[in-house]
Structures are given as C-alpha cells and as structure tokens.
Motif scaffolding. Structure first.
Motif, short mmCIF file in Angstrom:
data_model
loop_
_atom_site.label_atom_id
_atom_site.label_comp_id
_atom_site.label_asym_id
_atom_site.label_seq_id
_atom_site.Cartn_x
_atom_site.Cartn_y
_atom_site.Cartn_z
N HIS A 92 -10.23 8.57 -4.37
CA HIS A 92 -9.44 9.67 -3.80
C HIS A 92 -9.53 9.58 -2.28
O HIS A 92 -10.63 9.48 -1.72
N GLU A 93 -8.39 9.58 -1.61
CA GLU A 93 -8.34 9.53 -0.15
C GLU A 93 -9.03 8.28 0.42
O GLU A 93 -9.47 8.28 1.57
N ASP A 94 -9.16 7.24 -0.39
CA ASP A 94 -9.82 5.99 0.04
C ASP A 94 -11.25 6.24 0.52
O ASP A 94 -11.80 5.47 1.33
N ALA A 95 -11.86 7.29 0.03
CA ALA A 95 -13.17 7.72 0.54
C ALA A 95 -14.32 6.97 -0.11
O ALA A 95 -14.28 6.61 -1.29
N LEU A 96 -15.37 6.77 0.68
CA LEU A 96 -16.67 6.31 0.20
C LEU A 96 -17.64 7.47 0.29
O LEU A 96 -17.73 8.14 1.33
N TYR A 97 -18.38 7.73 -0.79
CA TYR A 97 -19.28 8.88 -0.84
C TYR A 97 -20.61 8.43 -1.41
O TYR A 97 -20.67 7.56 -2.29
N GLY A 98 -21.69 9.02 -0.90
CA GLY A 98 -22.99 8.60 -1.42
C GLY A 98 -24.13 9.47 -0.96
O GLY A 98 -23.94 10.52 -0.33
N PHE A 99 -25.34 9.00 -1.32
CA PHE A 99 -26.57 9.73 -1.02
C PHE A 99 -27.62 8.77 -0.46
O PHE A 99 -27.76 7.65 -0.94
N LYS A 100 -28.34 9.23 0.54
CA LYS A 100 -29.52 8.54 1.04
C LYS A 100 -30.65 9.56 1.09
O LYS A 100 -30.46 10.65 1.62
N GLY A 101 -31.79 9.21 0.55
CA GLY A 101 -32.90 10.16 0.56
C GLY A 101 -34.24 9.46 0.60
O GLY A 101 -34.32 8.23 0.62
N GLY A 102 -35.29 10.26 0.62
CA GLY A 102 -36.62 9.70 0.65
C GLY A 102 -37.68 10.78 0.78
O GLY A 102 -37.38 11.97 0.82
N PHE A 103 -38.92 10.32 0.88
CA PHE A 103 -40.06 11.23 1.03
C PHE A 103 -41.03 10.66 2.04
O PHE A 103 -41.48 9.52 1.93
N ASP A 104 -41.36 11.47 3.02
CA ASP A 104 -42.35 11.12 4.05
C ASP A 104 -43.60 11.95 3.78
O ASP A 104 -43.64 13.15 4.04
N ARG A 105 -44.62 11.29 3.21
CA ARG A 105 -45.87 12.00 2.90
C ARG A 105 -46.57 12.47 4.16
O ARG A 105 -47.20 13.53 4.17
N ALA A 106 -46.49 11.66 5.21
CA ALA A 106 -47.17 12.02 6.46
C ALA A 106 -46.57 13.27 7.08
O ALA A 106 -47.28 14.17 7.53
N LYS A 131 -29.43 12.96 2.35
CA LYS A 131 -28.18 13.16 3.07
C LYS A 131 -27.04 12.82 2.13
O LYS A 131 -27.03 11.74 1.52
N ALA A 132 -26.10 13.74 1.99
CA ALA A 132 -24.93 13.51 1.16
C ALA A 132 -23.70 13.42 2.05
O ALA A 132 -23.53 14.23 2.97
N GLY A 133 -22.86 12.43 1.79
CA GLY A 133 -21.65 12.32 2.59
C GLY A 133 -21.09 10.93 2.54
O GLY A 133 -21.44 10.12 1.68
N GLY A 134 -20.22 10.63 3.47
CA GLY A 134 -19.61 9.31 3.47
C GLY A 134 -18.51 9.18 4.48
O GLY A 134 -18.54 9.78 5.55
N TYR A 135 -17.50 8.40 4.10
CA TYR A 135 -16.45 7.99 5.04
C TYR A 135 -15.09 8.30 4.44
O TYR A 135 -14.73 7.80 3.38
#
Length: 321
Positions: free
Chosen positions: A46-60, A67-71
């Motif tokens: 849809h709308e030539d969009a790229l969508y995705g998620f990047k995440g993680g955990f920093d114990r320190a 982060k959710a989003g895309g282009y």
C-alpha cells in the motif's frame, strides 16, 4: 505513560545529548549488556510503503522498547509530509507496562548522525582537516553538523548524484564558517574523513578514490542489496560497525562477505573501541571504515534521553494508560 510529541523534540534534544546516548549504548552492546531484537521490515503493499520494527533491551540503562515506522515514498509529494515516519515506544523492564511514546522522526535523524560522529571521534586521525560528503539530502545536513564537532576541520568537500542538491552542504559549511567545494569522486582523495549517506544500490566510492589514513563512515546501507562503496574498500580498511550481525546481512559488509573478500570475524564493534578492548586506529596511514547500519538500541537510547528532558522541562504529557 509519558507522551513526547514530534513537535517538541527539536527544543529538547541536542546533538551532544544524542551523541552521549549513542556512544553509551554502543559501549553497552560491546560489553554484552545490551542487545537488539531481530528487525522486521516489510513492504505492506500500500502506497509503496516499507514498514517495520526495531527494538532491543539495554540492561545497563534499563531501557526496553521498539521503534515502529518506515518509509512512505509518496508522502512529500502527496501530503507535504516527510517520507520517513516513526514512533518510539518505551516499556518498564520490571513490569512490562508502557512508559512512553515518543515522536521518532527527528530522533532518527539525530541518532544516525550521532553514530557517524561517534565513529569519527574514536577512529579518525586527530589531525583530520578535510571532510568529504557523498550525498547531499536531508540526512546529510545532520551528518555534517554532527561530524564538524569532532575535529578541527578546515574545509568541506562534497559530491552528489544530483548536483543541484549540493547547496544543502554549502549551507552547513557556511554555518560553520568553512569553505565548501563541489568535487568529482576522484576529488575525495583530499578528504581525511568521508561520510556517505545515500540510498544507493550500486557502489559509488572506489578504492582509488580514498587516500591512506582516511576514515570512512558508510551510513546509507541498511537493507539487503543497498551498497555505497566498492567491496574492495572493506578489504583495504579495518572495518567497524554498530552490530556485526546487521553489518554482514543488511549493511555495507554484506557484499564483501558474500563475495568471500572478508569474513564476519573481520568486522569489529565500534563499542569495543569505545570500551578500550579494541585498539581501533593504530597508525596514521590506516584506512578505517564504520558501517552504520542503524540499530534499535540507538532509537531507544535517544528516546529515553528526550523523555527525561521532557519530564524535567514539564513538557511531557502524562496519561493514565
């Protein structure tokens, strides 16, 4: 839960705060105190969009989230919106409850620029005087502003596939009181530091266009197939990255590894240089290359920092959620 809207970010987040957050989380990653989750990135049809998620955990830093989003490539032309859209969500690692929702568009630009800036601090020659830019789009201005704070640069040179965009670099050079010169790719031999920030799928920078002692920050390759530099450059250079798994799969190192020119073991984490467990640059003639693939932990680090600043300033919106 705190909400920090996109329109508040510019007045809250500084380049120094972004730099400090990214440097700290890179160090935590190398020490084994923080890790990224697998990236999800999909064409939604849809709308030539790229969508995705990047995440993680920093114990320190006790930072958990995504982060959710895309282009959305049609945003600017159709709606007057920027094409990259994202939102960061932070969670309490003790309870799993949502802690914050933060506008991620400007933060993404700042954290990406901070990553190359961190690499310049730790890998470029101390006497670097000329900085070269490949790419002159929106992100290039953030990259150049951040980079100029890391060395006593005396000149900016730049190349872009579409030369009409080079005034973007001229603008930043003028702000810093530095001369700017548009060059052909061969002219980048003059540069002591080179930042490439493009969306290219073909190698732009070749080995013979880089002088001994140069530090290169490749910031545009974050997807399978993308490519900014000749894979032979990764043979010539000592290669560092934010996350090795991403570098060899979707980053600049993917091509050199696939062609058998280097191995995964030849790529080091920039965090190890920050921590002092990797010597980084060991001679003035050494070429160093930072492959900045962009990791979720960068987004979480800068988002956590901006939430703290928003709460202190009384700007954060608090809701019962």
């Amino acid at each position: 839960m705190y909400i920090v809207p996109e329109q508040e970010i510019a007045d809250l987040m500084t380049r120094k705060a972004a730099f400090d957050a990214v440097e700290k989380v890179f160090a935590a990653m190398a020490a084994g105190d923080a890790y990224n989750f697998p990236v999800v990135r999909e064409a939604i049809g849809h709308e030539d969009a790229l969508y995705g998620f990047k995440g993680g955990f920093d114990r320190a830093g006790l930072t958990l989230g995504l982060k959710a989003g895309g282009y959305w490539p049609n945003n600017l032309e159709k709606r007057g919106l920027i094409n990259h859209q994202s939102t960061v969500f932070l969670f309490d690692p003790d309870t799993g409850k949502v802690k914050a929702m933060v506008g991620g568009n400007l933060l993404t630009a700042l954290r990406t620029a901070a990553a190359s800036s961190v690499s310049i601090k730790h890998l470029a020659r101390k006497d670097a005087k000329v900085i070269g830019m490949i790419g002159a789009g929106h992100q290039a201005k953030f990259q150049l502003r951040a980079a100029l704070e890391q060395r006593e640069f005396e000149k900016v040179i730049g190349w872009n596939l579409h030369p009409e965009m080079l005034p973007n670099l001229q603008e930043v050079a003028d702000e810093a009181g530095l001369p700017f010169e548009a060059v052909e790719l061969e002219g980048l031999r003059e540069a002591d530091v080179i930042i490439s920030v493009t969306s290219s799928f073909d190698a732009i920078l070749k080995v013979d266009q880089v002088s001994p002692g140069t530090h290169i920050a490749c910031m545009g390759t974050d997807t399978k197939g993308k490519q900014e530099v000749d894979p032979q450059l990764l043979v010539t250079a000592d290669v560092f990255t934010d996350e090795i798994a991403q570098s060899v799969s979707i980053g600049e190192a993917q091509h050199a590894v696939a062609q058998g020119l280097i191995k995964e073991a030849d790529v080091a984490q920039i965090g190890a240089v920050i921590n002092g467990t990797n010597p980084g640059r060991t001679s003035d003639g050494q070429i160093t290359l930072f492959d900045g693939t962009g990791v979720g932990l960068q987004d979480l680090a800068v988002a956590a920092s901006v939430v703290e600043r928003a709460v202190e300033a009384g700007i954060a919106i608090e809701v019962d959620f």
